[in-house]
Design a protein around this motif. Structure first.
Motif, PDB file in Angstrom:
ATOM      1  N   ASN A   1       0.844  -1.207   0.000  1.00 38.71           N
ATOM      2  CA  ASN A   1       0.000   0.000   0.000  1.00 38.71           C
ATOM      3  C   ASN A   1       0.870   1.244   0.000  1.00 38.71           C
ATOM      4  O   ASN A   1       1.822   1.361   0.763  1.00 38.71           O
ATOM      5  N   THR A   2       0.564   2.159  -0.884  1.00 43.33           N
ATOM      6  CA  THR A   2       1.298   3.426  -0.954  1.00 43.33           C
ATOM      7  C   THR A   2       0.330   4.560  -0.691  1.00 43.33           C
ATOM      8  O   THR A   2      -0.869   4.365  -0.543  1.00 43.33           O
ATOM      9  N   HIS A   3       0.872   5.761  -0.652  1.00 42.17           N
ATOM     10  CA  HIS A   3       0.023   6.921  -0.401  1.00 42.17           C
ATOM     11  C   HIS A   3      -0.880   7.183  -1.608  1.00 42.17           C
ATOM     12  O   HIS A   3      -0.668   6.658  -2.707  1.00 42.17           O
ATOM     13  N   GLU A   4      -1.853   8.021  -1.371  1.00 43.86           N
ATOM     14  CA  GLU A   4      -2.783   8.381  -2.444  1.00 43.86           C
ATOM     15  C   GLU A   4      -2.131   9.413  -3.357  1.00 43.86           C
ATOM     16  O   GLU A   4      -2.488  10.584  -3.362  1.00 43.86           O
ATOM     17  N   ASP A   5      -1.146   8.972  -4.134  1.00 37.21           N
ATOM     18  CA  ASP A   5      -0.462   9.862  -5.061  1.00 37.21           C
ATOM     19  C   ASP A   5      -0.285   9.133  -6.391  1.00 37.21           C
ATOM     20  O   ASP A   5      -0.896   8.084  -6.626  1.00 37.21           O
ATOM     21  N   GLU A   6       0.555   9.705  -7.272  1.00 37.27           N
ATOM     22  CA  GLU A   6       0.742   9.118  -8.594  1.00 37.27           C
ATOM     23  C   GLU A   6       1.332   7.715  -8.522  1.00 37.27           C
ATOM     24  O   GLU A   6       0.957   6.826  -9.300  1.00 37.27           O
ATOM     25  N   LEU A   7       2.275   7.489  -7.568  1.00 38.37           N
ATOM     26  CA  LEU A   7       2.856   6.156  -7.411  1.00 38.37           C
ATOM     27  C   LEU A   7       1.794   5.162  -6.939  1.00 38.37           C
ATOM     28  O   LEU A   7       1.779   4.005  -7.382  1.00 38.37           O
ATOM     29  N   GLY A   8       0.929   5.617  -6.042  1.00 43.00           N
ATOM     30  CA  GLY A   8      -0.160   4.754  -5.590  1.00 43.00           C
ATOM     31  C   GLY A   8      -1.103   4.394  -6.731  1.00 43.00           C
ATOM     32  O   GLY A   8      -1.528   3.240  -6.869  1.00 43.00           O
ATOM     33  N   ASP A   9      -1.413   5.385  -7.573  1.00 41.98           N
ATOM     34  CA  ASP A   9      -2.273   5.123  -8.736  1.00 41.98           C
ATOM     35  C   ASP A   9      -1.610   4.137  -9.688  1.00 41.98           C
ATOM     36  O   ASP A   9      -2.272   3.247 -10.248  1.00 41.98           O
ATOM     37  N   LEU A  10      -0.280   4.307  -9.887  1.00 40.03           N
ATOM     38  CA  LEU A  10       0.443   3.397 -10.777  1.00 40.03           C
ATOM     39  C   LEU A  10       0.434   1.974 -10.222  1.00 40.03           C
ATOM     40  O   LEU A  10       0.245   1.011 -10.973  1.00 40.03           O
ATOM     41  N   ALA A  11       0.626   1.826  -8.908  1.00 39.57           N
ATOM     42  CA  ALA A  11       0.609   0.493  -8.288  1.00 39.57           C
ATOM     43  C   ALA A  11      -0.757  -0.165  -8.474  1.00 39.57           C
ATOM     44  O   ALA A  11      -0.850  -1.354  -8.817  1.00 39.57           O
ATOM     45  N   LYS A  12      -1.831   0.610  -8.262  1.00 40.34           N
ATOM     46  CA  LYS A  12      -3.178   0.064  -8.433  1.00 40.34           C
ATOM     47  C   LYS A  12      -3.419  -0.335  -9.899  1.00 40.34           C
ATOM     48  O   LYS A  12      -4.060  -1.348 -10.183  1.00 40.34           O
ATOM     49  N   SER A  13      -2.884   0.480 -10.823  1.00 40.27           N
ATOM     50  CA  SER A  13      -3.051   0.174 -12.249  1.00 40.27           C
ATOM     51  C   SER A  13      -2.343  -1.128 -12.613  1.00 40.27           C
ATOM     52  O   SER A  13      -2.859  -1.931 -13.402  1.00 40.27           O
ATOM     53  N   ILE A  14      -1.151  -1.351 -12.039  1.00 40.00           N
ATOM     54  CA  ILE A  14      -0.409  -2.583 -12.322  1.00 40.00           C
ATOM     55  C   ILE A  14      -1.164  -3.788 -11.767  1.00 40.00           C
ATOM     56  O   ILE A  14      -1.260  -4.844 -12.417  1.00 40.00           O
TER      57      ILE A  14
END
Length: 452
Positions: free
Chosen positions: A207-220
């Motif tokens: 789990n990452t923060h609600e930022d661009e990296l978090g969005d990228l992780a969810k997309s993957i």
């Protein structure tokens, strides 16, 4: 230098180091100038104080007293008359000869700085004019050894160097943690994509923060799930194709071998030939449907929309379908108001309705009812195909539009079908920009509703 963390760290370091260097240089320059100005102002004020005393009592005793005061201080004084001749000094006057001005009349009342270059010269100096009754009678020269200023600057430089090293060390530490904090999720994502490329779709990213990296992780993670689903669907699709092709081919080959090797009565021969023809037709229909789906997937088919008046359109479908339903004693009810038009491809719309009606016929009992109905609701056109047959279990409803999906996994061949009909219907409906929904209850019937 191939690692992203190293590249980011170096980039951050050079940017921050450049900013710190600029700020330190600017601050050092400002402090240096400020300190030198303070020393010069102090020296000027001291000279003006002596000048004020000498203007009241410009005699040898007062001059000696002023010189005596400065001989005990860190500064030096040289007092001259209006002609520039030295009257007295706190240090040998020859040391200060080059600073004594030949044009004393040019000095302002508040005095002025005559040497302010502390870095190159051995002394900084100021001059204050002595006036009596508005006439210049002498000059007070003040001198300060620049060694003290250099000592002050050395201490200042030392503090700046220590502060600079501390700043650099803290900067490096911060950059290390920052670059690792940024690149660690990226490295995890890289590993996840590597696992996906090897066919391992059960990847889980922290789990990452609600930022661009978090969005990228969810997309993957979403991509992994979708690929897993597509891979599973592909395998099931290939297995289903193999099964669907093998079954009619087995029938065709088996009965053809019987006909070729045995002498059979004419009646049996005709039965076997009929079976071969039926299976060949089934195989032809399957290949046709697969070809249809391939074109739908690749958008290689055209939807030629035009206004379709549904009332005569439904009458045409009723004329074609009613005899088939009457054979099974199924009641066919058609309902559509006049002048109800929809923008659609008439051939594709007919294909959609034929597939749905054929499905309804297969699962309706003798004496059952099938309803084809259309109506307008607000700005939408609704088309309903409903039967009162065996229905679809609730757990199967989300999957019935999947290719080769069968509700009854062991259904008899009398029901026919390849499991592609509803998949084609869904693709054609979406190609029209419409939606299709299904509701069903076991042993009560099924309703398909198309909304344009």
């Amino acid at each position: 230098m191939k690692k992203l963390s190293v590249k980011l760290g170096m980039l951050f370091f050079f940017i921050i180091f450049g900013l710190i260097t600029f700020m330190f240089f600017f601050l050092h320059n400002g402090i240096t100038q400020s300190r030198v100005e303070e020393e010069l102002n102090s020296l000027q004020s001291r000279g003006n104080s002596h000048r004020d005393i000498l203007e009241k009592h410009f005699d040898l005793d007062t001059i000696d007293h002023v010189v005596l005061m400065e001989s005990e201080a860190e500064t030096d004084v040289v007092i001259t008359n209006q002609d520039g001749q030295v009257l007295n000094s706190s240090a040998p006057a020859g040391v200060f000869a080059k600073y004594l001005q030949a044009s004393p009349a040019s000095f302002p009342r508040d005095g002025q700085i005559i040497e302010g270059d502390w870095d190159e010269e051995p002394y900084i100096s100021t001059v204050s004019p002595i006036e009596k009754d508005g006439k210049l009678v002498g000059l007070v020269y003040m001198f300060q050894d620049t060694a003290s200023v250099h000592s002050l600057m050395d201490r200042l430089n030392k503090h700046f160097i220590i502060s600079g090293w501390i700043s650099i060390i803290f900067t490096i530490i911060i950059i290390i943690f920052l670059s690792k904090g940024i690149t660690k999720p990226l490295l995890n994502m890289k590993e996840a994509t590597s696992q996906i490329s090897k066919g391992n779709y059960s990847v889980s990213l922290p789990n990452t923060h609600e930022d661009e990296l978090g969005d990228l992780a969810k997309s993957i993670e979403t991509l992994a799930r979708d690929l897993h689903y597509l891979t599973k669907q592909r395998n099931e699709f290939l297995a289903s194709i193999s099964h669907e092709l093998r079954t009619p081919l087995t029938y065709i080959k088996g009965y053809a071998d019987i006909l070729r090797k045995q002498s059979l009565p004419k009646e049996d021969m005709e039965n076997y030939l009929a079976i071969i023809v039926d299976e060949a037709n089934r195989l032809t229909q399957l290949v046709k449907e697969l070809f249809e789906l391939a074109k739908l997937d690749q958008n290689q088919f055209a939807i030629a929309k035009e206004p379709v008046d549904l009332h005569p359109f439904f009458e045409k479908i009723e004329q074609r379908f009613l005899p088939i339903l009457q054979e099974s004693n199924i009641e066919f009810t058609v309902s559509c108001p006049s002048n109800l038009c929809v923008m659609a491809d008439p051939l594709r719309l007919e294909q959609i309705l034929f597939n749905l009606l054929d499905n309804a016929k297969k699962y309706s009992p003798n004496g059952g009812t099938i309803i084809l109905k259309a109506w307008r609701q607000k700005n939408n056109i609704h088309i309903l195909v409903e039967d009162h047959g065996k229905g679809i279990p609730e757990q199967d409803l989300p999957f019935i539009f999947n290719r080769f999906y069968r509700v009854d996994k062991a259904r008899t061949r009398s029901l026919g079908g390849s499991g592609l009909g509803l998949a084609i219907v869904k693709e054609l409906v979406h190609a029209h920009g419409a939606d299709i929904t299904v509701s069903s209850k076991v042993n009560a019937g099924t309703s398909f509703e198309i909304i344009f």
